[in-house]
Every structure is written in structure tokens, then in C-alpha cells.
Scaffold this active site. Structure first.
Site, PDB file in Angstrom:
ATOM      1  N   GLU A 493      55.477  51.318  42.534  1.00 10.43           N
ATOM      2  CA  GLU A 493      55.024  49.573  43.004  1.00 10.43           C
ATOM      3  C   GLU A 493      55.583  48.808  42.263  1.00 10.43           C
ATOM      4  OE1 GLU A 493      51.288  48.732  43.337  1.00 10.43           O
ATOM      5  OE2 GLU A 493      51.701  46.379  44.316  1.00 10.43           O
ATOM      6  N   GLU A 757      44.886  48.733  34.712  1.00 14.35           N
ATOM      7  CA  GLU A 757      44.815  47.607  35.831  1.00 14.35           C
ATOM      8  C   GLU A 757      43.723  47.365  36.170  1.00 14.35           C
ATOM      9  OE1 GLU A 757      46.084  49.205  39.544  1.00 14.35           O
ATOM     10  OE2 GLU A 757      46.610  48.000  40.842  1.00 14.35           O
TER      11      GLU A 757
HETATM   12  C1  BGC Z   1      49.162  44.892  42.464  1.00 14.87           C
HETATM   13  C2  BGC Z   1      48.312  43.823  42.187  1.00 14.87           C
HETATM   14  C3  BGC Z   1      48.509  42.507  42.917  1.00 14.87           C
HETATM   15  C4  BGC Z   1      48.088  42.874  44.232  1.00 14.87           C
HETATM   16  C5  BGC Z   1      47.689  42.020  44.508  1.00 14.87           C
HETATM   17  C6  BGC Z   1      48.245  45.179  43.868  1.00 14.87           C
HETATM   18  O1  BGC Z   1      48.861  46.610  44.157  1.00 14.87           O
HETATM   19  O2  BGC Z   1      49.227  45.847  41.599  1.00 14.87           O
HETATM   20  O3  BGC Z   1      48.390  43.951  40.735  1.00 14.87           O
HETATM   21  O4  BGC Z   1      48.135  41.598  42.297  1.00 14.87           O
HETATM   22  O5  BGC Z   1      48.490  44.242  44.373  1.00 14.87           O
HETATM   23  O6  BGC Z   1      47.095  42.150  45.825  1.00 14.87           O
END
Ligand code: BGC
Length: 913
Positions: A493, A757
Site C-alpha cells: 500500500e 494501524e
Molecule cells: C489505509 C488508511 C487509509 C484508509 C482509508 C487504508 O487502507 O491504510 O490508513 O486512511 O485505507 O480507508
């Protein structure tokens, strides 16, 4: 699990000593000594220090010189400003300018400091180099060796080999040689066998469709008279490598193959200039680097090295001519921010070898970066494989499930020397643990890499868990500021999610000087805004269908406004105001009723909240109000009264609609969640008479849950500030010290060395959290850092103050803390606060930079007994002349409030618990 101490060399530098007023830390365009300045009137700035109380700069004078000749003398300017725009003769390209600033106080001697900057290409027609790439016709594609241990990406044949380019230039009587270099892809530049520069992953990631940054290097020291070799290694990087979760498919939106652009500019003693750029006369070849990909890793076969390939004498007759692939220069922009650098080496805390020939190395700290591996006695052809993971599974093996498709694996094939070292260069991994297979006699160090934003703040306190939290926040900032502000450094990501960046920004600004870093990112944000005004969910923009999310797209207003308030650079607002307006207008157009209900794109709500569902309409409308408000404020700073009035009016009407729709007569905010209350209270959306009731409901919710939080990304950073603003920092401290689920302490108990996270990244009940989205290095939930600085240690600025001209030092002793301390480099100079409670006395030490007028709240149970350096000041409240430089202004809550100018102060005050 015990607390791991914070391994970190990322510390605040000392302020140069000197009793009288003196400038230090000179910057050009927010950078130390940048080499590629290409703005006509660069911003020059400096900080101030002085030991004298109440000191201030009364005037400054700047002199800029090139080759000894004066390019600008500003003359003495009566001003307290610590920045100015260059106003001299037009700057020349590829030149070096030294500059000196002198400052003087109203009644004393002038003092000076010096620095320099170098220029890049000031006139587009000075570009002579072409983009070169590899000609797929001339060299066969990389044939992966037949071996069952190959990574998926090699098996599918999707990773092409990086290319090596070279060209020999004959030079004589050179006085200075500079090279401008960039790539669509990643490059490493070499001159005469030396690596040039210390930047990693250059040129960095921007929205390559519109902006490709170039770097400028001074290579004079590497070149003498005679033939010189300029070489470069070129890899895919963000341009044509794996990007986000769509792998290489997604990446192809930029390009299929990397391209290189190098322009060497040599100045000769007779005043002439030689310019040599990349063109069809350059030669190219593959080399030992078989592939390099940001997500997958690197494969280096040392047997394929071509010694001397970057030296003039090398025989490159077997190399192919490079192909010119483009001759345009429209997208080239000077690199505006600090490069990614290796900033710290981590020595492993534990190395474990298991029976299967596997070595597991623990660095003791989750980082973004890579390793430097040393192997001894490996026969030629030995393949050593390095896998990276953030944590271990229950069996003690490397846990990689949360990396999704990112292989994060490097391979080194040994040349067969007694000792060899390997360090990948075109990849970056998010990891704490490394698994090494293929050879046992190895050791390694971890190399932490990130955008090298200067450290701006430091924070500490008496509690080990809070200290660890502070360290975790800083490490998550470091691991995620890798050219752009990313969500995470490990899985497939690593994107510039706008909400993550926006909510964390206030914390980020305390930890580091991120002015240049975010200025560049904002340029990408503006580029990617749609014709309608929607802002993408990730910047640089890579996902076509995602934009306009409440709290995400609002980065368009929040980021420029916050940067302006912290750094005082109005240009940020000037550049951003049109984009701010277009974003707010877009939301309004789709939501004429002013409740943001009609989506203009995605909606993630209060992302990763714990066990509740904050009303999405409440959250969206609160952000709508905030964005309208910030747009009005920005317009007013820029002197655009009509525009300011229009958005202030809009803000007022959104506020009324919000109250009508969401706030009930008993002060409840629809949905009754912590984040709902926090957003409404923080952004002034609760009518004055209902505020106590709304605060009461927020508190009741916390109490009902045994003083536990439920906030996600949108609410978490507001807990401390809002609770403290309404006198309940006792509750904020309870949350800070909590180690039950969900809390920061819960992750720390489990051994976290970065911010997770999600609150449930790992729980006692379920073990690892949902594997599809479980990063252990994501900074959003670390936005509590702002409150640690501004609340716990008490370093902030007053409402309406810009660039910390009016600091607010208001520490909040509480919780388990016996002491807390913070220091922060404001644009004026260093501001610091340290409080300690001992034996019924609170001691507060404060340092205020020259030119600032600080309001200090000295916490005490008896304001009349407060002393400063032993002299009573609390009994002089009625305007009586106090101690020099201190004005006792009144009592607020349980604090004596005083105003102080620059200098150091030591307050002592009774403190009964
Ligand atoms: C990310 C986030 C982001 C989010 C939005 C995720 O996959 O890691 O930090 O803000 O998606 O939905």
C-alpha cells in the site's frame, strides 16, 4: 512484556551558545543548504538565540554573494521578521550563492551567520539533456534462474532488470562541475567511481504526470582535468514498479520502463561552460542488480559485477547505445524537500539461529529501511535470502501475512570472496525482524530510512510507558515519511492517504520541520484535484475512483492552514487558496442544505473506531464547517475581504444547520459517540449554552466505558485537547496511562515500538487482527502526540498567533507524571518547558525565543506564592511593576498567568495534591 527503550539518534540539535542576540540555523526555501533552487525570489530565513531577557531583533540585513560579487544587499531593515524573500539581481542557473544575515537588537551589537544555496535550472530553455531509457530490442529480457526458491514476481517474469548507463566526458580547467539528475523511476548517480549524494530513492515520489523533481549535485571534487565518467543505475521505483495493492498493473499508469535524465554543467577557468546531457551517445547494460522493486525487494548477483564500469577507462564496447525516449522538459521541477536518507543504523538486539539454517535477527525497533548484510566464507553462487517482517508469529517465526502481496525479500548471490557486504538500494521495507537463509556466517545492521526532515522537537516525561509512546509516534513518523506521507511502510500500500496525513500533521510539525516536505506534497494534492474540485483520497493520486472523502479530502484546507500557522509562510496559503475554495465549493454544490449528506466520493467515517459507529453525516458536516472556516481565515490573511466574508458566512450557516440537525436541546450530538462530541466541540459547533451539557455527555460516555476511548482516526487526536480545554485533563491522562484494550498502552504492553494501524492489531482474545489490513506502523492513532507537546508539556501558541510569535506555555501536570519536558524549534528559535513536582512544590522552567511574547500559565494551588528565580511575582497582580521582563497578568483556573519575553525563567509554585 517489558518496555523496550527507544533506540534513537534522532535528537534535537543544541542551540549555538552566545549571550547576545545571534542568528543561527539559516534556511533557504525551508531547507538547510539546498542545491537546486529555481525560484526567482527564494525565501531566506533564520532562527534567533539570546540569553538576555526580553530580547528581540530590531533590524536585519541580508547580503547574498556569488563568486565574491554582491548579488543583493537588503540594507538594514527595521523588522522583527526572521525571513525575507531574495530581492537582488536575477539568479543565475547552476551557481552557488553564499548569504549572510546580520541581526541587531534595539540596543546592542549586530551579530551575523552565514550559509549558502545553489541554483538549479532557472530558465527552461537551459535544459539540454534528453530522457534516455533502455532499448528492449538490444538486450534480452532478464531470464530468471531455474530455481524453486524464486519469488512469485520473478516466476511471473514481471520484474525487469535495472539498467546501468555511462558516458565519458573530457574536461579541462574546470572550476566547478554540477550535475542535475532525475529519473522516471529511481536513480543512483556515480561520477568517477564514486556515489554522488546521500539521497535514497531519488528523485522521490511526486505526481509524475505533472511534476518530476530533479536534484542538483556539486561534483567539482570528483572531477579533475581529463576524461571523467558519469554513470547511473536506473530502477523502476514508483514510476514503473509495484505500487499500492494493484501491483505492477497499477504502476503502469506512469510508464512501462524507467527513464533517466542527467545534465552535467562544467564551468571553466576562462568563464566558458560545457553542458553534457543524456542522449543517444550514452551506453547501457544490465549489471549485478537483477531486479529492484519497492514492494518486492531486490536481487543482486555479485558474480555479475563489472568492476570499473563507472570509471573512464572501462571498455563498454559490449554495452548497447541508450535510446532517447523523450526530449520534453515540461514536467521537470526542482526538488523541493529533503531527500530520503539513511539516518540511523540499528545494531540487532538479538540474533537467533534455528536448526533449519535460518537466522532470525531482531533490531528491537520497527523501522522503514533496509539492512546492510555482511557474509563470510560463502562460496560463489551462494544465494542468501533476506525476508522482512514487523513481528513474529506464535512459533517465533517471521510474521508476514500482513504484508499482503509485498514480498519484502532481498536476494544476494555471493561472488565467493572471503567477506562480502550487500545493501539493497532501490527498495525499502517496513520491519523489525529479518530472516536470513542460505548462509549461516552473517551479520547485519538495520538502516533506518526516511525523508530527512530536521528534528524540531523533543519530549520526555517521568513515565516509561508514555516515553515509549512518544518514541513509537516518532518512529512511525520516520517510517512513514518516505518521500510522501504514507499510511504504512510494509504492505502493498504505502500510499499518501490524505486523512492520515491531515490528522497527524500537528504532531508531525512538533517532531520535525516538515515545511518543505508538506509544501511539495500539497503541490501534488493541487495537481490531482478534479475539475469539479474533489481531492483524491491518496496523494500522489493513484486510484482513479477514490476521492472526496470527508476528513480525507479536507486535507486540502487543513494542511495549508496548519503549515501557515506553524511556519508563518504566507505563500502556502497563496498557493493553496484556490484549491481550498474549489474543494469547499464542491461539497456545497452537492449539499446545498449544508448537511454533508450527499457523497461526493468515498466515505470512511471515523476510520478504525473501536466498537462504535460515529454518524457519518455528523463527521462530514463538521469537516465541511472546518474547511469553510479555514478557507475564510486563509482569505482574510491574504487580504481578500470579500472571499473571507463569503466563506465565513458559509461557515456560520453550516454551523446553524449542524446545530439544527444534530444537536439536541439537552446538548446531545447525534449518534452520541466520543468522536461526534469531539468534532462538534473542537470545531465550535455546539452553542455556548449547551457546551457544558455536551462535555457532560462526552464524559459520561467515557465513564460508562470505564474510562476507555472509542475514537478512530478522526477523533483520536482531539481527545486530549478537548478534554483539557474543558478542565478534564484528568480523563485525558487516564486514557494516556490506560493499558487495557483499546489504548496505546495495550499495544505497548505487547511490545509495540511503533503506532499500530488499529487498536486491535493484536488482542489477547483473538491474536492478530484482520490480516487484510493490519499494519504495525501507521501513525494516525499517534496523533495524540500533539497533546503531549501542547498539553502535557505545555508548548503551544495562542489562538491567532502565527509562527509562534505568541507562544502559550500551559503545562498540565497530572496522571502519574512527576515531570514532563518538551523543547521545540519555532521559526523564531527554541521554545521549551519543563515542569517537575517535588515535595509540595512545582518547578517550571521555560525558555522563550527572542522576539516572542509568551503567555505562561504556572500551575499552582496558590497563585499568590509563585516565585520566579526566587523572587515573589504572584503578589504583584495588580499591575505593580514585577520582576524585570515578567508581567503577572492574572489567575486562570489553578494557574498564575504571566507574560514574558525571551529568556529563561524558573518558576516555583506551591503544589498540593
Ligand atoms: C489505509 C488508511 C487509509 C484508509 C482509508 C487504508 O487502507 O491504510 O490508513 O486512511 O485505507 O480507508
Amino acid at each position: 512484556m517489558g518496555l523496550v527503550s527507544t533506540v534513537s539518534g534522532w535528537t534535537l540539535p543544541a542551540v549555538p551558545a552566545g549571550a547576545a542576540l545571534h542568528p543561527y540555523d539559516l534556511r533557504c526555501e525551508h531547507l538547510g543548504t539546498p542545491q537546486g533552487i529555481a525560484t526567482r525570489a527564494p525565501r531566506l530565513s533564520w532562527r534567533l538565540a539570546s540569553d538576555r531577557r526580553g530580547d528581540a531583533q530590531a533590524a536585519y540585513r541580508i547580503a547574498v554573494r556569488s563568486d565574491g560579487a554582491l548579488a543583493w544587499d537588503s540594507g538594514w531593515i527595521d523588522s522583527q521578521d526572521t525571513s525575507a524573500s531574495y530581492g537582488g539581481a536575477p539568479l543565475a542557473s547552476f551557481a552557488r550563492y553564499t548569504w549572510q544575515v546580520q541581526v541587531r537588537p534595539a540596543d546592542g551589537e549586530a551579530a551575523a551567520a552565514e550559509s549558502w544555496f545553489g541554483t538549479g535550472v532557472l530558465h527552461p530553455d537551459e535544459w539540454a539533456a534528453a530522457w534516455i531509457g533502455h532499448d528492449p530490442e538490444t538486450l534480452p529480457p532478464f531470464e530468471p534462474p531455474a530455481d524453486d526458491r524464486e519469488p512469485r514476481s520473478v516466476r511471473t517474469g514481471s520484474l525487469p532488470a535495472p539498467r546501468y548507463f555511462r558516458r565519458v566526458v573530457d574536461l579541462s580547467s574546470v572550476t566547478a562541475v554540477r550535475v542535475a539528475c532525475t529519473a522516471r523511476g529511481l536513480y543512483e548517480l556515480r561520477v568517477n567511481g564514486h556515489r554522488v549524494g546521500d539521497g535514497e530513492l531519488t528523485p522521490g515520489w511526486t505526481d509524475y504526470r505533472y511534476r518530476v523533481p530533479y536534484q542538483v549535485y556539486d561534483v567539482t571534487d570528483l572531477i579533475g582535468d581529463g576524461p571523467a565518467c558519469v554513470g547511473a543505475v536506473l530502477a523502476d521505483g514508483w514510476w514503473s514498479g509495484s505500487l499500492g495493492w494493484d501491483g505492477r498493473q497499477q504502476a503502469q499508469r506512469y510508464g512501462k520502463r524507467p527513464e533517466l535524465l542527467v545534465q552535467l554543467v562544467a564551468d571553466h577557468a576562462d568563464g566558458s561552460r560545457t553542458v553534457v546531457g543524456t542522449d543517444g551517445s550514452w551506453r547501457e547494460s544490465t549489471g549485478p542488480l537483477r531486479y529492484a522493486d519497492l514492494l518486492m525487494g531486490e536481487w543482486y548477483d555479485a558474480r555479475l559485477e563489472q568492476p570499473g564500469w563507472d570509471l573512464p577507462g572501462f571498455d563498454d564496447s559490449s554495452w548497447a547505445p541508450a535510446r532517447v525516449v523523450d526530449t520534453g522538459h515540461d514536467v521537470l521541477v526542482p526538488s523541493a524537500a529533503e531527500p530520503v536518507r539513511v539516518t540511523e543504523d540499528l545494531v540487532p538486539v538479538e540474533t537467533r539461529r534455528d536448526g533449519d539454517g535460518r537466522t532470525i535477527v531482531d533490531l528491537g525497533q520497527n523501522i522503514a529501511g533496509r539492512v546492510r548484510l555482511t557474509l563470510r566464507g560463502a562460496p560463489a553462487g551462494t544465494r542468501v535470502t533476506l525476508r522482512h517482517g514487523e513481528t513474529l508469529d506464535d512459533g517465533g517465526g517471521l510474521y508476514t501475512a500482513n504484508l499482503r502481496s509485498a514480498e519484502a525479500t532481498d536476494h544476494y548471490v555471493a561472488a565467493g570472496l572471503p567477506e562480502e557486504t550487500f545493501e539493497p538500494r532501490f527498495t525499502v521495507h517496513g520491519f523489525r525482524y529479518v530472516e536470513v537463509t542460505g548462509h549461516a556466517d552473517v551479520d547485519l545492521v538495520g538502516r533506518a530510512m526516511h525523508s530527512d526532515t530536521p528534528v524540531a522537537g523533543e519530549l520526555s516525561c517521568s513515565d516509561a510507558m508514555v516515553r515509549r509512546l512518544t518514541g513509537n509516534i516518532r518512529w512511525s513518523q520516520r517510517g512513514n515519511f518516505v518521500s510522501v506521507p504514507t499510511d504504512c511502510p510494509q504492505r502493498d500500500e504505502r500510499l499518501g492517504w490524505t486523512a492520515d496525513a491531515q490528522v497527524f500533521l500537528p504532531t508531525a510539525c512538533y517532531n520535525a520541520d516538515v515545511a518543505a516536505f508538506f509544501t511539495g506534497w500539497l503541490a501534488d494534492l493541487r495537481c490531482a484535484q478534479t475539475a469539479e474540485g474533489a481531492v483524491p483520497d491518496v496523494v500522489p493520486h493513484v486510484m482513479t475512483e477514490r476521492h472526496g472523502a470527508p476528513g480525507w479530502a479536507d486535507a486540502a484546507t487543513v494542511v495549508p492552514w496548519h503549515l501557515y500557522r506553524v511556519y508563518g509562510d504566507e505563500r502556502i496559503l497563496r498557493d493553496s487558496l484556490p484549491s481550498m475554495r474549489r474543494w469547499v465549493d464542491h461539497v456545497e454544490r452537492h449539499n446545498p442544505g449544508l448537511i454533508w449528506r450527499n457523497r461526493v466520493g468515498s466515505h470512511y467515517g471515523d476510520w478504525l473506531q473501536a466498537g462504535v459507529r460515529t454518524s457519518r453525516d455528523v463527521m462530514a458536516t463538521a469537516y465541511f464547517a472546518l474547511s469553510a472556516d479555514l478557507t475564510a481565515k486563509a482569505a482574510s490573511v491574504l487580504g481578500l475581504a470579500d472571499v473571507a466574508e463569503r466563506y465565513a458566512g458559509l461557515r456560520a450557516r453550516i454551523g446553524e444547520a449542524f446545530v439544527r440537525e444534530f444537536v439536541s436541546a439537552d446538548g446531545r450530538v447525534s449518534g452520541d459517540t466520543q468522536t461526534g462530541y469531539l468534532l462538534a466541540l473542537a470545531h465550535g459547533l455546539v452553542p455556548g449554552d449547551l457546551i457544558p451539557a455536551a462535555v457532560g455527555h462526552l464524559v459520561a460516555d467515557l465513564e460508562r466505558r470505564g474510562r476507555r476511548l472509542t475514537t478512530g482516526f478522526a477523533g483520536v487526536g482531539l481527545l486530549g485537547p478537548v478534554l483539557s480545554a474543558y478542565g478534564r485533563h484528568d480523563l485525558a491522562y487516564d486514557l494516556l496511562h490506560d493499558d487495557r484494550y483499546p489504548s496505546w498502552g495495550y499495544s505497548i504492553k505487547r511490545g509495540a515500538t511503533t503506532i499500530w494501524e488499529r487498536w486491535d492489531g493484536w488482542t489477547e482474545e483473538n491474536g492478530f487482527g484482520p490480516v487484510a489490513m493490519n499494519s504495525f506502523n501507521h501513525y494516525a492513532l499517534g496523533s495524540v502526540g500533539e497533546w503531549l507537546y501542547s498539553g502535557v508539556a505545555g508548548i503551544g501558541q495562542e489562538e491567532g498567533s502565527v509562527g509562534f510569535r505568541r507562544p502559550l506555555v500551559r503545562p498540565l501536570p497530572g496522571g502519574r507524571l512527576r515531570w514532563a519536558a518538551a523543547a521545540y524549534d519555532t521559526p523564531l528559535g527554541r521554545l521549551s518547558s519543563r515542569w517537575e513536582i517535588s515535595g509540595g512544590t512545582l518547578t517550571l522552567e521555560v525558555r522563550v525565543p527572542p522576539g516572542a511574547l509568551a503567555t505562561v500559565h504556572v500551575p499552582t494551588t496558590d497563585p499568590s506564592s509563585v516565585r520566579e528565580s526566587g523572587t515573589p511575582i504572584g503578589d504583584r497582580l495588580e499591575g505593580a511593576p514585577g520582576v524585570a521582563g515578567i508581567e503577572a497578568a492574572g489567575v486562570s483556573g489553578s494557574a498564575l498567568v504571566c507574560r514574558v519575553g525571551s529568556g529563561r525563567y524558573t518558576f516555583t509554585a506551591p503544589w498540593e495534591h
